[in-house]
Scaffold this active site. Sequence first.
Site, mmCIF file in Angstrom:
data_model
loop_
_atom_site.group_PDB
_atom_site.id
_atom_site.type_symbol
_atom_site.label_atom_id
_atom_site.label_comp_id
_atom_site.label_asym_id
_atom_site.label_seq_id
_atom_site.Cartn_x
_atom_site.Cartn_y
_atom_site.Cartn_z
ATOM 1 N N ASP A 289 -1.983 -1.454 -1.373
ATOM 2 C CA ASP A 289 -1.817 -0.273 -0.506
ATOM 3 C C ASP A 289 -3.137 0.139 0.109
ATOM 4 O O ASP A 289 -3.959 0.801 -0.526
ATOM 5 C CB ASP A 289 -1.223 0.886 -1.316
ATOM 6 C CG ASP A 289 0.250 0.691 -1.583
ATOM 7 O OD1 ASP A 289 0.672 0.856 -2.742
ATOM 8 O OD2 ASP A 289 0.976 0.357 -0.630
ATOM 9 N N ASP B 47 10.018 0.357 -1.127
ATOM 10 C CA ASP B 47 8.719 0.753 -1.678
ATOM 11 C C ASP B 47 8.648 2.276 -1.842
ATOM 12 O O ASP B 47 8.638 3.010 -0.872
ATOM 13 C CB ASP B 47 7.632 0.287 -0.687
ATOM 14 C CG ASP B 47 6.232 0.624 -1.137
ATOM 15 O OD1 ASP B 47 5.295 0.401 -0.320
ATOM 16 O OD2 ASP B 47 6.058 1.120 -2.256
#
Length: 233
Positions: free
Chosen positions: A48, A188
């Site tokens: 991320d 996600d």
Amino acid sequence: MTPDHPASPGSPISNVKLAPSILSADFSRLGEQVAEATEAGADYIHLDVMDGRFVPNLTFGPVVISGLKSYTHLPLDAHLMIVEPERRIQDFIDAGVDHITVHAEACAHLHSVLSQIREGGCRAGVALNPTTPISAIEEALPFLDIVLILTVNPGFGGQAHIPEVLDKARRLRALTAERGLATEIEVDGGINALTAPAAVRAGADTLVAGSAVFNSRETVAEAMAKLRGSLAA
Ligand code: DX5
Ligand code: ZN
């Protein structure tokens, strides 16, 4: 690098891929945590990347990612939560990632960015925030490999799953199946043993999980087994 074949649309439970997000890992020993997730049977390592502008948080970039390569053989699944991603694609290609997913909301010229990613030998993905509609990327579907459906507002791990967004995954699955596209659908945000089964039933091929895998309650191996076990039931 030859892109691996995405799971077949609407993957049977046993084929579902798990992509631990290192956002929730112990950053004082990131390499070890990547190795633990690899040994625990992860399919991808989800990275991320946040720039403090597209999202409030600021995490890591290509330099850190290139340092992680030696800790895993798994595909590195980079999720770029950054503005102007087109300016950074080559840096992530050079860092050795395998998938580069940009946000539809951050791209004025999505086809161009997706082409740049694929020409760099990576699989190309587009991420959608919870209320961004599929229509924002419908015309891009032939030019991408992955759609990342955010079931939290991007920026942080450990947030509550927004189950209403799974309907978007269901509709996207139907659309790609209707068009005969092998688009990989990743879900996600807030994925854990309780929310994972519904995400798969909605059409997810791959589940990203951060805080459900990296936490102080259990080892990575125990957490991965619990998550995988929730899909076997
Ligand atoms: C959020 C990130 C997610 C997040 C998932 O902006 O894109 O990948 O790390 O973390 P959990 O699984 O804890 O919601
Ligand atoms: Zn992510």
